[in-house]
Design a protein around this motif. Structure first.
Motif, PDB file in Angstrom:
ATOM      1  N   ALA A  26       0.832  -1.200   0.000  1.00  0.00           N
ATOM      2  CA  ALA A  26       0.000   0.000   0.000  1.00  0.00           C
ATOM      3  C   ALA A  26       0.869   1.254   0.000  1.00  0.00           C
ATOM      4  O   ALA A  26       1.948   1.278   0.591  1.00  0.00           O
ATOM      5  CB  ALA A  26      -0.921   0.004   1.212  1.00  0.00           C
ATOM      6  N   VAL A  27       0.394   2.285  -0.666  1.00  0.00           N
ATOM      7  CA  VAL A  27       1.097   3.563  -0.650  1.00  0.00           C
ATOM      8  C   VAL A  27       0.965   4.198   0.723  1.00  0.00           C
ATOM      9  O   VAL A  27       1.906   4.818   1.232  1.00  0.00           O
ATOM     10  CB  VAL A  27       0.527   4.494  -1.740  1.00  0.00           C
ATOM     11  CG1 VAL A  27       1.196   5.861  -1.688  1.00  0.00           C
ATOM     12  CG2 VAL A  27       0.709   3.874  -3.119  1.00  0.00           C
ATOM     13  N   SER A  28      -0.209   4.025   1.346  1.00  0.00           N
ATOM     14  CA  SER A  28      -0.467   4.636   2.646  1.00  0.00           C
ATOM     15  C   SER A  28      -1.384   3.738   3.453  1.00  0.00           C
ATOM     16  O   SER A  28      -2.254   3.055   2.906  1.00  0.00           O
ATOM     17  CB  SER A  28      -1.113   6.013   2.467  1.00  0.00           C
ATOM     18  OG  SER A  28      -1.603   6.527   3.693  1.00  0.00           O
ATOM     19  N   ALA A  29      -1.173   3.745   4.770  1.00  0.00           N
ATOM     20  CA  ALA A  29      -2.127   3.169   5.710  1.00  0.00           C
ATOM     21  C   ALA A  29      -2.695   4.327   6.516  1.00  0.00           C
ATOM     22  O   ALA A  29      -1.947   5.073   7.154  1.00  0.00           O
ATOM     23  CB  ALA A  29      -1.447   2.155   6.623  1.00  0.00           C
TER      24      ALA A  29
ATOM     25  N   ALA B 234       6.241  -2.569  13.920  1.00  0.00           N
ATOM     26  CA  ALA B 234       7.532  -3.150  13.552  1.00  0.00           C
ATOM     27  C   ALA B 234       7.564  -3.542  12.079  1.00  0.00           C
ATOM     28  O   ALA B 234       8.585  -3.361  11.394  1.00  0.00           O
ATOM     29  CB  ALA B 234       7.828  -4.367  14.430  1.00  0.00           C
ATOM     30  N   THR B 235       6.462  -4.079  11.573  1.00  0.00           N
ATOM     31  CA  THR B 235       6.397  -4.473  10.156  1.00  0.00           C
ATOM     32  C   THR B 235       6.531  -3.254   9.251  1.00  0.00           C
ATOM     33  O   THR B 235       7.252  -3.287   8.244  1.00  0.00           O
ATOM     34  CB  THR B 235       5.072  -5.200   9.875  1.00  0.00           C
ATOM     35  OG1 THR B 235       4.990  -6.363  10.690  1.00  0.00           O
ATOM     36  CG2 THR B 235       4.977  -5.612   8.413  1.00  0.00           C
ATOM     37  N   MET B 236       5.853  -2.163   9.601  1.00  0.00           N
ATOM     38  CA  MET B 236       5.979  -0.948   8.803  1.00  0.00           C
ATOM     39  C   MET B 236       7.384  -0.358   8.925  1.00  0.00           C
ATOM     40  O   MET B 236       7.933   0.172   7.957  1.00  0.00           O
ATOM     41  CB  MET B 236       4.915   0.067   9.224  1.00  0.00           C
ATOM     42  CG  MET B 236       3.505  -0.346   8.828  1.00  0.00           C
ATOM     43  SD  MET B 236       2.223   0.884   9.250  1.00  0.00           S
ATOM     44  CE  MET B 236       2.681   2.247   8.175  1.00  0.00           C
ATOM     45  N   GLY B 237       7.989  -0.478  10.104  1.00  0.00           N
ATOM     46  CA  GLY B 237       9.361  -0.014  10.264  1.00  0.00           C
ATOM     47  C   GLY B 237      10.337  -0.811   9.422  1.00  0.00           C
ATOM     48  O   GLY B 237      11.260  -0.244   8.814  1.00  0.00           O
ATOM     49  N   ALA B 238      10.137  -2.131   9.358  1.00  0.00           N
ATOM     50  CA  ALA B 238      11.017  -2.974   8.550  1.00  0.00           C
ATOM     51  C   ALA B 238      10.879  -2.636   7.069  1.00  0.00           C
ATOM     52  O   ALA B 238      11.868  -2.627   6.331  1.00  0.00           O
ATOM     53  CB  ALA B 238      10.683  -4.442   8.797  1.00  0.00           C
TER      54      ALA B 238
ATOM     55  N   PRO C 268       8.745   1.967   1.933  1.00  0.00           N
ATOM     56  CA  PRO C 268       7.883   2.381   3.050  1.00  0.00           C
ATOM     57  C   PRO C 268       6.412   2.472   2.683  1.00  0.00           C
ATOM     58  O   PRO C 268       6.044   2.753   1.553  1.00  0.00           O
ATOM     59  CB  PRO C 268       8.442   3.759   3.407  1.00  0.00           C
ATOM     60  CG  PRO C 268       8.984   4.281   2.111  1.00  0.00           C
ATOM     61  CD  PRO C 268       9.544   3.082   1.396  1.00  0.00           C
ATOM     62  N   VAL C 269       5.587   2.231   3.680  1.00  0.00           N
ATOM     63  CA  VAL C 269       4.167   2.568   3.633  1.00  0.00           C
ATOM     64  C   VAL C 269       3.997   3.798   4.523  1.00  0.00           C
ATOM     65  O   VAL C 269       4.386   3.777   5.688  1.00  0.00           O
ATOM     66  CB  VAL C 269       3.290   1.413   4.157  1.00  0.00           C
ATOM     67  CG1 VAL C 269       1.819   1.836   4.204  1.00  0.00           C
ATOM     68  CG2 VAL C 269       3.472   0.170   3.311  1.00  0.00           C
ATOM     69  N   VAL C 270       3.450   4.870   3.980  1.00  0.00           N
ATOM     70  CA  VAL C 270       3.275   6.084   4.767  1.00  0.00           C
ATOM     71  C   VAL C 270       2.176   5.869   5.800  1.00  0.00           C
ATOM     72  O   VAL C 270       1.106   5.332   5.495  1.00  0.00           O
ATOM     73  CB  VAL C 270       2.920   7.280   3.860  1.00  0.00           C
ATOM     74  CG1 VAL C 270       2.665   8.536   4.701  1.00  0.00           C
ATOM     75  CG2 VAL C 270       4.034   7.532   2.855  1.00  0.00           C
ATOM     76  N   ALA C 271       2.451   6.263   7.035  1.00  0.00           N
ATOM     77  CA  ALA C 271       1.436   6.244   8.089  1.00  0.00           C
ATOM     78  C   ALA C 271       0.718   7.588   8.064  1.00  0.00           C
ATOM     79  O   ALA C 271       1.256   8.602   8.509  1.00  0.00           O
ATOM     80  CB  ALA C 271       2.084   6.009   9.446  1.00  0.00           C
ATOM     81  N   THR C 272      -0.501   7.607   7.504  1.00  0.00           N
ATOM     82  CA  THR C 272      -1.273   8.842   7.432  1.00  0.00           C
ATOM     83  C   THR C 272      -2.182   8.920   8.649  1.00  0.00           C
ATOM     84  O   THR C 272      -3.172   8.191   8.755  1.00  0.00           O
ATOM     85  CB  THR C 272      -2.103   8.897   6.135  1.00  0.00           C
ATOM     86  OG1 THR C 272      -1.212   8.834   5.009  1.00  0.00           O
ATOM     87  CG2 THR C 272      -2.892  10.192   6.051  1.00  0.00           C
TER      88      THR C 272
END
Length: 288
Positions: free
Chosen positions: A134-137, A149-153, A160-164
């Motif tokens: 995904a481009v963003s969550a 942790a999964t998004m950090g990895a 990266p997946v951007v945390a919006t």
């Protein structure tokens, strides 16, 4: 939105839940973007909720997913206006498995995936966002530690997946918790901030208000928030090569503020601080 300094925004459908209305919502967003001066990026969110005519069935959610895959998605793709596909992955709405089916199918039609993830409870949304690329969550008010942790990895692997994060929503709903922005930042995840402007949970288009709440409730610094509404917000829309920073070759989206330093923008919650807005090199708002 323009008076609050917004030059580009994403508009999601999802308030019709049938092909005809979803097409109309996407078309309205597309036409608004063409008319300007604000740039609009349409997203198809047919999987926003299970409509009443399906909800009464024992297999209601699965039946609606089949409808999305067989009717809505092909129609949206043929329409050619939407850039993204989104799913409300949440307990009581759509499961991670159902969201994966929809987003995998949408990618096959050329729509980039994004995800409503972990807003109300940990639902595996953050992990799924990485899995489907995904481009963003969006939301991420209650991600699991494994999700962070999964998004950090993924960010460490340069994928990266951007945390919006949407701080006005949790404030408006009077929640006693907020998105763990500091944990995402410490994990190296790019964080974007949005208003989540919608009639049910965040009825404000004021980006400066969202910036203030990001500082107050998410414990972000003013400089982090400024990045979150510029370059990281552009990343959340896959526009970072065109917008989001002042660099040669990019579109000149610029805002001139009536403050002596950027740290003063979130200091005045919701205040009218914008003097001039320039959209792709053209002055579109100018006030004395």
């Amino acid at each position: 939105m323009l008076r609050a300094g917004t030059t580009t925004w994403e508009a999601k459908s999802g308030y019709g839940l049938d092909l005809e209305t979803e097409l109309r919502l996407v078309e309205v967003a597309y036409r608004l973007g063409r008319e300007g001066p604000i740039e609009v990026v349409p997203t198809w969110l047919g999987a926003h909720a299970v409509p009443p005519e399906f909800r009464s069935r024992p297999d209601g959610a699965d039946a609606y997913v089949r409808h999305l895959l067989d009717e809505q998605l092909p129609g949206i793709a043929a329409h050619g206006r939407a850039r993204f596909a989104d799913v409300f992955c949440e307990e009581g709405v759509f499961t991670a498995a159902q969201a994966r089916r929809i987003l995998d199918a949408a990618r096959g039609y050329g729509l980039l995936p994004r995800l409503h993830a972990d807003e109300l409870a940990p639902s595996g949304g953050a992990e799924l966002a990485v899995e489907v690329g995904a481009v963003s969550a969006d939301h991420l008010a209650t991600p699991s530690l494994d999700g962070i942790a999964t998004m950090g990895a993924a960010a460490d692997a340069d994928d990266p997946v951007v945390a919006t994060l949407l701080p006005v929503t949790t404030w408006f709903l009077m929640k006693d918790h907020h998105a763990p922005a500091r944990a995402f930042i410490q994990a190296g995840v790019p964080v974007a901030i949005g208003t989540d402007f919608n009639p049910g949970t965040s009825p404000t288009p004021n980006l400066t208000l969202a910036m203030s709440f990001a500082c107050i409730n998410l414990r972000m610094t003013p400089d982090e928030v400024l990045s979150a509404v510029t370059i990281n917000a552009a990343r959340a829309l896959a526009l970072e090569d065109e917008l989001g920073s002042i660099e040669p070759g990019k579109g000149a989206d610029l805002v001139i503020w009536r403050v002596p330093t950027s740290r003063r923008i979130p200091y005045h919650p919701g205040a009218d601080l914008v003097r001039t807005v320039i959209k792709r090199g053209r002055v579109v708002l100018d006030r004395p």
